[in-house]
Scaffold this motif. Sequence first.
Motif, short mmCIF file in Angstrom:
data_model
loop_
_atom_site.label_atom_id
_atom_site.label_comp_id
_atom_site.label_asym_id
_atom_site.label_seq_id
_atom_site.Cartn_x
_atom_site.Cartn_y
_atom_site.Cartn_z
N ALA A 154 0.83 -1.20 0.00
CA ALA A 154 0.00 0.00 0.00
C ALA A 154 0.87 1.26 0.00
CB ALA A 154 -0.93 -0.01 1.21
N LEU A 155 1.92 1.25 0.81
CA LEU A 155 2.84 2.40 0.86
C LEU A 155 3.62 2.54 -0.43
CD1 LEU A 155 4.32 2.14 4.47
CD2 LEU A 155 2.83 3.93 3.60
N TYR A 156 4.08 1.39 -0.93
CA TYR A 156 4.93 1.39 -2.12
C TYR A 156 4.20 1.95 -3.34
CZ TYR A 156 7.94 -0.54 -5.80
OH TYR A 156 8.74 -0.69 -6.89
N LEU A 157 2.97 1.49 -3.53
CA LEU A 157 2.19 1.98 -4.67
C LEU A 157 1.89 3.47 -4.53
CD1 LEU A 157 -0.40 -0.85 -5.42
CD2 LEU A 157 1.61 -0.21 -6.75
N ALA A 158 1.59 3.89 -3.29
CA ALA A 158 1.30 5.31 -3.06
C ALA A 158 2.52 6.17 -3.37
CB ALA A 158 0.85 5.53 -1.62
N ALA A 159 3.72 5.66 -3.04
CA ALA A 159 4.94 6.42 -3.29
C ALA A 159 5.37 6.34 -4.75
CB ALA A 159 6.06 5.90 -2.39
N LEU A 160 5.10 5.19 -5.40
CA LEU A 160 5.57 4.99 -6.77
C LEU A 160 4.71 5.72 -7.80
CD1 LEU A 160 7.70 3.43 -8.45
CD2 LEU A 160 6.03 1.56 -8.62
N GLN A 161 3.43 5.83 -7.53
CA GLN A 161 2.52 6.42 -8.50
C GLN A 161 2.93 7.83 -8.94
OE1 GLN A 161 -0.05 4.86 -10.15
NE2 GLN A 161 0.03 6.74 -11.37
N PRO A 162 3.23 8.75 -7.99
CA PRO A 162 3.64 10.09 -8.44
C PRO A 162 4.96 10.09 -9.21
CG PRO A 162 3.85 9.88 -6.06
CD PRO A 162 3.09 8.69 -6.53
N VAL A 174 1.86 11.23 0.58
CA VAL A 174 1.66 11.03 2.02
C VAL A 174 0.17 10.88 2.34
CG1 VAL A 174 1.87 12.12 4.30
CG2 VAL A 174 3.79 12.19 2.68
N MET A 175 -0.66 11.68 1.67
CA MET A 175 -2.10 11.60 1.90
C MET A 175 -2.65 10.24 1.48
SD MET A 175 -5.09 14.21 0.62
CE MET A 175 -4.36 15.53 1.58
N ASP A 176 -2.20 9.75 0.31
CA ASP A 176 -2.65 8.44 -0.15
C ASP A 176 -2.23 7.34 0.81
OD1 ASP A 176 -3.83 9.55 -2.35
OD2 ASP A 176 -2.15 9.13 -3.71
N ALA A 177 -0.97 7.42 1.29
CA ALA A 177 -0.48 6.41 2.23
C ALA A 177 -1.26 6.47 3.54
CB ALA A 177 1.01 6.62 2.49
N GLY A 178 -1.56 7.68 4.02
CA GLY A 178 -2.31 7.84 5.25
C GLY A 178 -3.72 7.29 5.12
N LYS A 179 -4.34 7.50 3.95
CA LYS A 179 -5.68 6.98 3.71
C LYS A 179 -5.68 5.46 3.73
CE LYS A 179 -7.44 7.41 -0.44
NZ LYS A 179 -8.06 7.96 -1.67
N ALA A 180 -4.66 4.87 3.10
CA ALA A 180 -4.57 3.41 3.06
C ALA A 180 -4.36 2.84 4.46
CB ALA A 180 -3.42 2.98 2.14
N PHE A 181 -3.45 3.45 5.23
CA PHE A 181 -3.19 2.96 6.58
C PHE A 181 -4.41 3.11 7.47
CE2 PHE A 181 1.50 2.64 6.26
CZ PHE A 181 1.63 1.45 6.96
N GLY A 182 -5.12 4.23 7.31
CA GLY A 182 -6.32 4.44 8.10
C GLY A 182 -7.36 3.37 7.86
N PHE A 183 -7.54 2.99 6.60
CA PHE A 183 -8.52 1.96 6.29
C PHE A 183 -8.07 0.60 6.80
CE2 PHE A 183 -10.59 -1.09 3.39
CZ PHE A 183 -11.91 -0.78 3.68
N LEU A 184 -6.76 0.30 6.68
CA LEU A 184 -6.25 -0.95 7.24
C LEU A 184 -6.48 -1.02 8.75
CD1 LEU A 184 -2.84 -1.47 5.38
CD2 LEU A 184 -4.82 -2.96 5.30
#
Length: 418
Positions: A154-162, A174-184
């Motif tokens: 989840a973190l890797y894809l969020a960082a790689l996409q941009p 960071v926002m995408d990673a935070g959203k993913a972690f929040g849902f997890l």
Amino acid sequence: MGGAFLAAALLARLGGRIGLPTIPLFILAGILLGPHTPGIVLLSDPHDLEMLSALGLVLLLFYLGLEFHLDDLLAGGRTMALAGGTYLALNVGAGLGFGFALGWGTAEALVLAGVLGISSSAIVTKVLVDLGRIGNPETRPILGIIVVEDVFLALYLAALQPILSGADSAAAAVMDAGKAFGFLLLLALAARFGTRVIGRLINTRDDELLVISFLGAAVFVAGVSEWFGVADAIGAFMVGLMLGSTTSGERIRKLVHPLRDAFGAIFFFAFGLSIDPGDLPAVLWPVLAAVAVTLVMNVLAGVAAARVNGFGAGPAANISTTLLARGEFALILATMAAAAGLDERLSPFIAGYVLVLAVLGPLAAGRSHWLARILPGGRDDGTAGGIGTAGGIGTGSRGGDTAVVTPAGTAEAVPGRR
């Protein structure tokens, strides 16, 4: 679709007579009947099976979640994090180094780090089921590594996409990673504290209603997970964790079997459809080199995970070989790389690499006792280190039978024992 089922079944029946695992045969059926090989073409566009393929992945991971309790995972949280972190450090690090060594570019190296670093959850699950190792003691660290990989994913894809899209907004990543972690975190809390309520909601004596209920829950949460930037498979896995601990858990495990097997076959068949054998010779040597790197890193990671958990050579070999296959995540990265206009050699390289390991992984897992003999301590106990934990016999007691770990490193069901 009917032809896909029949072709997969025919090849699997033929291969079963000579002891071949079903996964590479399902993939081979897709290659032979796909648009990239001469002869009969069932589907000219692999995307026609995309939804059914996604359902297969969801059901495979949902079933794996049913087989475990959240308490089992939490009890080994520290060792799980250590084993998973070690696995990622070795494999992702080696993948990044391999990518730079190829000289295809920095973005390409970052993609290859994920391709070489992340195991296939679908193939790992299928291997555990086919070999009867769900009850083995080393299955818990294998599952733990998969969970750690999915969090990293989840973190890797969020960082790689941009990076692939050319964006330079760290805040968006960071926002995408935070959203993913929040849902997890939300899923984990629901699995930990909401089991009783969920059990009351889903409980029914009618099998038809129960099937509709658990299938709807698994697919719906998987879809919402993907929307939040979490792999759909991990969402389905978490639903399995929740439902497996309810009073309906045992019935759900029995009812989901035919669905899991049928749509799991379609997942691997669809994977075969996407492979063009004509592109593979141009990247043959990089593929073989990458496979060799992955083999070495997986053995090192398997030994490290076994030592962290106090296991011997047999479980270490099982961990190493079970986690060897690469699959759905690598194909996602191949799609992202093609859309971003990266080096055109990436797609055939990833296809060839995944195909080789998708075939080699199940074969190696079924013969892990060969590897156990050459690992440290593998010959000292006279059984290739394949019995349970350090000096003991590992058992698992989910369901009505007890899974006893044999010297070959597999699990045999002993009826009536708990």
